[in-house]
Enzyme design. Structure first.
Site, PDB file in Angstrom:
ATOM      1  N   ASP A  81      60.731 -12.102  31.682  1.00  0.00           N
ATOM      2  CA  ASP A  81      62.172 -12.341  31.801  1.00  0.00           C
ATOM      3  C   ASP A  81      62.652 -13.260  30.671  1.00  0.00           C
ATOM      4  O   ASP A  81      61.903 -14.111  30.194  1.00  0.00           O
ATOM      5  CB  ASP A  81      62.453 -12.982  33.167  1.00  0.00           C
ATOM      6  CG  ASP A  81      63.918 -12.870  33.561  1.00  0.00           C
ATOM      7  OD1 ASP A  81      64.684 -12.189  32.850  1.00  0.00           O
ATOM      8  OD2 ASP A  81      64.296 -13.472  34.583  1.00  0.00           O
ATOM      9  N   GLY A  82      63.900 -13.061  30.280  1.00  0.00           N
ATOM     10  CA  GLY A  82      64.522 -13.993  29.334  1.00  0.00           C
ATOM     11  C   GLY A  82      64.692 -13.446  27.924  1.00  0.00           C
ATOM     12  O   GLY A  82      65.021 -14.206  27.009  1.00  0.00           O
ATOM     13  N   GLY A 118      67.063 -11.520  26.861  1.00  0.00           N
ATOM     14  CA  GLY A 118      68.486 -11.617  26.508  1.00  0.00           C
ATOM     15  C   GLY A 118      68.857 -13.043  26.136  1.00  0.00           C
ATOM     16  O   GLY A 118      69.539 -13.288  25.132  1.00  0.00           O
ATOM     17  N   HIS A 143      64.576  -7.838  23.147  1.00  0.00           N
ATOM     18  CA  HIS A 143      63.603  -6.881  23.707  1.00  0.00           C
ATOM     19  C   HIS A 143      62.531  -6.552  22.663  1.00  0.00           C
ATOM     20  O   HIS A 143      61.360  -6.403  22.995  1.00  0.00           O
ATOM     21  CB  HIS A 143      64.302  -5.611  24.175  1.00  0.00           C
ATOM     22  CG  HIS A 143      65.225  -5.843  25.338  1.00  0.00           C
ATOM     23  ND1 HIS A 143      64.888  -6.637  26.402  1.00  0.00           N
ATOM     24  CD2 HIS A 143      66.488  -5.388  25.599  1.00  0.00           C
ATOM     25  CE1 HIS A 143      65.896  -6.667  27.282  1.00  0.00           C
ATOM     26  NE2 HIS A 143      66.883  -5.921  26.806  1.00  0.00           N
ATOM     27  N   ALA A 200      63.561  -0.588  38.898  1.00  0.00           N
ATOM     28  CA  ALA A 200      64.435   0.451  39.454  1.00  0.00           C
ATOM     29  C   ALA A 200      65.889  -0.030  39.401  1.00  0.00           C
ATOM     30  O   ALA A 200      66.814   0.781  39.369  1.00  0.00           O
ATOM     31  CB  ALA A 200      63.991   0.767  40.879  1.00  0.00           C
ATOM     32  N   LEU A 224      40.039  -3.777  29.658  1.00  0.00           N
ATOM     33  CA  LEU A 224      41.217  -4.238  30.408  1.00  0.00           C
ATOM     34  C   LEU A 224      41.965  -3.062  31.049  1.00  0.00           C
ATOM     35  O   LEU A 224      42.160  -2.024  30.418  1.00  0.00           O
ATOM     36  CB  LEU A 224      42.168  -4.957  29.435  1.00  0.00           C
ATOM     37  CG  LEU A 224      43.498  -5.415  30.018  1.00  0.00           C
ATOM     38  CD1 LEU A 224      43.323  -6.629  30.927  1.00  0.00           C
ATOM     39  CD2 LEU A 224      44.496  -5.756  28.896  1.00  0.00           C
TER      40      LEU A 224
HETATM   41  C1  FPP Z   1      63.882  -9.136  30.810  1.00  0.00           C
HETATM   42  O1  FPP Z   1      64.731  -9.845  29.956  1.00  0.00           O
HETATM   43  C2  FPP Z   1      63.264  -8.022  30.123  1.00  0.00           C
HETATM   44  C3  FPP Z   1      63.436  -6.690  30.449  1.00  0.00           C
HETATM   45  C4  FPP Z   1      64.275  -6.234  31.560  1.00  0.00           C
HETATM   46  C5  FPP Z   1      62.821  -5.623  29.661  1.00  0.00           C
HETATM   47  C6  FPP Z   1      61.415  -5.913  29.266  1.00  0.00           C
HETATM   48  C7  FPP Z   1      61.029  -4.936  28.250  1.00  0.00           C
HETATM   49  C8  FPP Z   1      60.229  -5.191  27.185  1.00  0.00           C
HETATM   50  C9  FPP Z   1      59.586  -6.490  26.912  1.00  0.00           C
HETATM   51  C10 FPP Z   1      59.954  -4.128  26.192  1.00  0.00           C
HETATM   52  C11 FPP Z   1      59.321  -2.856  26.707  1.00  0.00           C
HETATM   53  C12 FPP Z   1      57.977  -3.025  27.256  1.00  0.00           C
HETATM   54  C13 FPP Z   1      56.849  -2.446  26.766  1.00  0.00           C
HETATM   55  C14 FPP Z   1      55.577  -2.517  27.547  1.00  0.00           C
HETATM   56  C15 FPP Z   1      56.801  -1.779  25.490  1.00  0.00           C
HETATM   57  P1  FPP Z   1      66.295  -9.805  30.266  1.00  0.00           P
HETATM   58  O2  FPP Z   1      66.909  -8.751  29.445  1.00  0.00           O
HETATM   59  O3  FPP Z   1      66.521  -9.652  31.740  1.00  0.00           O
HETATM   60  O4  FPP Z   1      66.685 -11.242  29.780  1.00  0.00           O
HETATM   61  P2  FPP Z   1      67.905 -12.129  30.320  1.00  0.00           P
HETATM   62  O5  FPP Z   1      67.661 -12.376  31.784  1.00  0.00           O
HETATM   63  O6  FPP Z   1      67.780 -13.374  29.497  1.00  0.00           O
HETATM   64  O7  FPP Z   1      69.170 -11.369  30.042  1.00  0.00           O
END
Ligand code: FPP
Length: 249
Positions: free
Chosen positions: A27-28, A30, A44, A73, A138
């Site tokens: 998380d985080g 953004g 991302h 989801a 792994l």
């Molecule tokens: C959360 O940060 C992150 C996500 C919802 C997406 C995670 C995806 C990746 C790291 C890339 C794809 C993964 C692989 C395995 C290639 P957020 O957008 O919710 O951040 P915020 O809460 O600060 O807005």
């Protein structure tokens, strides 16, 4: 002479316990991007770099199973562009890293609802799983279009169908049987669930499987996840007294 990777030896010298299965709520992304005046997509993208570091760390420290929450989801509620970009990142990650991960003996499984994904992505997922199925290093589990409640509901439906068809005695439905119908069938339950960015909730991640997981929350945003944060989380995990409902004698 010991053949253990240096990181495992160092971890044990520091008194760190290593979870068999670690789940991560990444998380985080953004907030990381916003703090730098960048776009969410940059966050991302940096998150994928952190994924690479984490896979490496999990291997070096002797973690058996690593489950990464990549797209929930509920993430469909985000702007269409962002959803599309996260899908693109998964595709690119597979295209660029699959050969190396396969060489490094990593077995990849993707969990979550597959039916509603586009056909191209479904095919890629099946190829990744087929190619790495017999690897013994792994276990990398990518939770994509995943939600714990849907997973449990799907298991309940499949079990109900068997009962209705007379193939299963309702009395045979127990915890082991339910676990057998989940996406994580055959994997140990997570010992540690780690969430970055200071948020303290499970957000529908591995709900059934996390019954006795230790929860560790760190303030760093996912793109900043590195060995120092990883070791800090392991230290917190190592200090926990895991009783699984029993008592210490
Ligand atoms: C959360 O940060 C992150 C996500 C919802 C997406 C995670 C995806 C990746 C790291 C890339 C794809 C993964 C692989 C395995 C290639 P957020 O957008 O919710 O951040 P915020 O809460 O600060 O807005």
């Amino acid at each position: 002479m010991s053949t253990q990777p240096a990181a495992i030896a160092t971890a044990s010298a520091r008194g760190l316990k290593i979870p068999r299965h670690m789940g991560v709520i990444m998380d985080g992304n953004g907030r990381w991007a916003k703090a730098r005046g960048l776009r969410r997509s940059d966050g991302h993208r940096a998150g994928v770099e952190a994924v690479r570091r984490t896979v490496q760390l999990a291997t070096e420290y002797g973690i058996e199973c690593l489950t990464l929450f990549s797209f929930s989801a509920e993430n469909w509620r985000r702007p269409a562009d962002e959803v599309k970009f996260i899908f693109t990142l998964l595709r690119r990650f597979i295209a660029s890293d699959l050969d190396r991960l396969h060489r490094e003996n990593v077995r990849i499984r993707i969990i979550g609802v597959r039916d509603t994904l586009e056909d191209g992505l479904k095919t890629i997922i099946e190829e990744v799983e087929d190619r790495t199925r017999n690897n013994t290093g792994l276990d990398l589990i990518i939770a994509f279009n995943y939600g714990g409640k849907v997973e449990i509901a799907n298991a309940a439906r499949a079990i109900a169908r068997k009962v209705a068809q007379g193939e299963l005695d309702p009395e045979a439905v127990d915890e082991n049987l339910v676990a057998h119908y989940l996406d994580t069938e055959g994997l140990p339950d997570p010992d540690l669930i780690l969430r970055t960015s200071g948020e303290m909730r499970l957000s529908n991640f591995l709900l059934w499987q996390s019954a006795y997981a230790e929860l560790v929350f760190v303030d760093e945003n996912w793109p900043d996840f590195d060995e120092a944060v990883f070791v800090k989380a392991l230290r917190s995990y190592s200090e926990r007294d895991r009783r699984f409902g029993g008592i210490n004698t």
